[in-house]
Design a protein around this motif. Structure first.
Motif, PDB file in Angstrom:
ATOM      1  N   ALA A  28       0.850  -1.193   0.000  1.00  0.00           N
ATOM      2  CA  ALA A  28       0.000   0.000   0.000  1.00  0.00           C
ATOM      3  C   ALA A  28       0.883   1.239   0.000  1.00  0.00           C
ATOM      4  O   ALA A  28       1.909   1.283   0.677  1.00  0.00           O
ATOM      5  N   GLU A  29       0.461   2.233  -0.768  1.00  0.00           N
ATOM      6  CA  GLU A  29       1.265   3.444  -0.874  1.00  0.00           C
ATOM      7  C   GLU A  29       0.445   4.664  -0.494  1.00  0.00           C
ATOM      8  O   GLU A  29      -0.746   4.736  -0.769  1.00  0.00           O
ATOM      9  N   GLY A  30       1.104   5.587   0.167  1.00  0.00           N
ATOM     10  CA  GLY A  30       0.447   6.839   0.512  1.00  0.00           C
ATOM     11  C   GLY A  30       1.361   7.999   0.168  1.00  0.00           C
ATOM     12  O   GLY A  30       2.581   7.842   0.132  1.00  0.00           O
ATOM     13  N   ASN A  32       2.007  12.341   0.781  1.00  0.00           N
ATOM     14  CA  ASN A  32       1.660  13.583   1.469  1.00  0.00           C
ATOM     15  C   ASN A  32       1.499  14.662   0.400  1.00  0.00           C
ATOM     16  O   ASN A  32       2.468  15.037  -0.252  1.00  0.00           O
ATOM     17  N   ARG A  38       6.375  10.149  -0.468  1.00  0.00           N
ATOM     18  CA  ARG A  38       5.595   8.914  -0.600  1.00  0.00           C
ATOM     19  C   ARG A  38       6.197   7.811   0.258  1.00  0.00           C
ATOM     20  O   ARG A  38       7.413   7.712   0.380  1.00  0.00           O
ATOM     21  N   LYS A  40       5.699   3.516   0.928  1.00  0.00           N
ATOM     22  CA  LYS A  40       5.075   2.264   0.516  1.00  0.00           C
ATOM     23  C   LYS A  40       5.247   1.265   1.650  1.00  0.00           C
ATOM     24  O   LYS A  40       6.352   1.113   2.174  1.00  0.00           O
ATOM     25  N   ARG A  83      -5.518  -2.381  11.648  1.00  0.00           N
ATOM     26  CA  ARG A  83      -6.468  -1.525  10.938  1.00  0.00           C
ATOM     27  C   ARG A  83      -7.077  -0.465  11.855  1.00  0.00           C
ATOM     28  O   ARG A  83      -7.513   0.581  11.416  1.00  0.00           O
ATOM     29  N   ALA A 113      -1.692   6.361   6.943  1.00  0.00           N
ATOM     30  CA  ALA A 113      -2.637   6.574   5.833  1.00  0.00           C
ATOM     31  C   ALA A 113      -2.392   5.533   4.748  1.00  0.00           C
ATOM     32  O   ALA A 113      -3.354   4.970   4.200  1.00  0.00           O
ATOM     33  N   ALA A 114      -1.122   5.249   4.461  1.00  0.00           N
ATOM     34  CA  ALA A 114      -0.794   4.242   3.453  1.00  0.00           C
ATOM     35  C   ALA A 114      -1.315   2.875   3.901  1.00  0.00           C
ATOM     36  O   ALA A 114      -1.959   2.165   3.126  1.00  0.00           O
ATOM     37  N   LYS A 116      -3.701   2.155   5.959  1.00  0.00           N
ATOM     38  CA  LYS A 116      -5.166   2.077   5.958  1.00  0.00           C
ATOM     39  C   LYS A 116      -5.717   1.965   4.548  1.00  0.00           C
ATOM     40  O   LYS A 116      -6.755   1.360   4.325  1.00  0.00           O
ATOM     41  N   LYS A 117      -4.997   2.582   3.597  1.00  0.00           N
ATOM     42  CA  LYS A 117      -5.404   2.479   2.201  1.00  0.00           C
ATOM     43  C   LYS A 117      -5.358   1.028   1.742  1.00  0.00           C
ATOM     44  O   LYS A 117      -6.166   0.581   0.948  1.00  0.00           O
ATOM     45  N   GLY A 118      -4.370   0.314   2.293  1.00  0.00           N
ATOM     46  CA  GLY A 118      -4.198  -1.102   1.910  1.00  0.00           C
ATOM     47  C   GLY A 118      -5.292  -1.943   2.512  1.00  0.00           C
ATOM     48  O   GLY A 118      -5.571  -3.030   2.091  1.00  0.00           O
TER      49      GLY A 118
END
Ligand code: FES
Length: 118
Positions: A28-30, A32, A38, A40, A83, A113-114, A116-118
């Motif tokens: 997962a990548e986030g 700013n 970035r 990962k 999570r 944030a990254a 949680k995106k995953g």
């Protein structure tokens, strides 16, 4: 309240889990949006449990230290538990209160944030 960054600098310099993970189950990548940095995150998951965690990316010392501490924290935890992490937990891991410094707080929360995106 002044903030002691020496521990953060130390973690940033010596983050052993700053590496790409081959065969990761979750990547997962986030980013700013303010600075473009970035992060990962890579996780290995077995039976709902995180067995390994690592990260790569470009970021400031706070974001890299936060990613490293989060990866350390996640290892051995249930995916569901990870999570549920929130900004208070990230500040606890960093051992600093950034609630009055919104731009630095964004740096600290980038890895979360990254994740949680995953
Ligand atoms: Fe970019 Fe901190 S300055 S994440």
């Amino acid at each position: 309240m002044s903030v002691d960054y020496s521990r953060i600098i130390e973690i940033w310099r010596n983050a052993p889990n700053r590496k790409e993970m081959k065969g990761a189950d979750l990547v997962a990548e986030g980013a700013n949006p303010i600075c473009g940095d970035r992060i990962k995150i890579f996780l290995k998951i077995r039976g709902g449990k995180i067995t390994d965690a690592s990260f790569t990316g470009e970021g400031c010392a706070i974001s890299i230290a936060s990613a490293s501490l989060l990866a350390d924290y996640a290892k051995g935890k249930a995916l569901e538990e990870v999570r549920k992490l929130d900004k208070e937990k990230v500040m606890e891991l960093l051992e600093m209160d950034l609630s009055r410094n919104p731009s630095r707080l964004k740096c600290a929360l980038l890895p979360l944030a990254a994740l949680k995106k995953g």
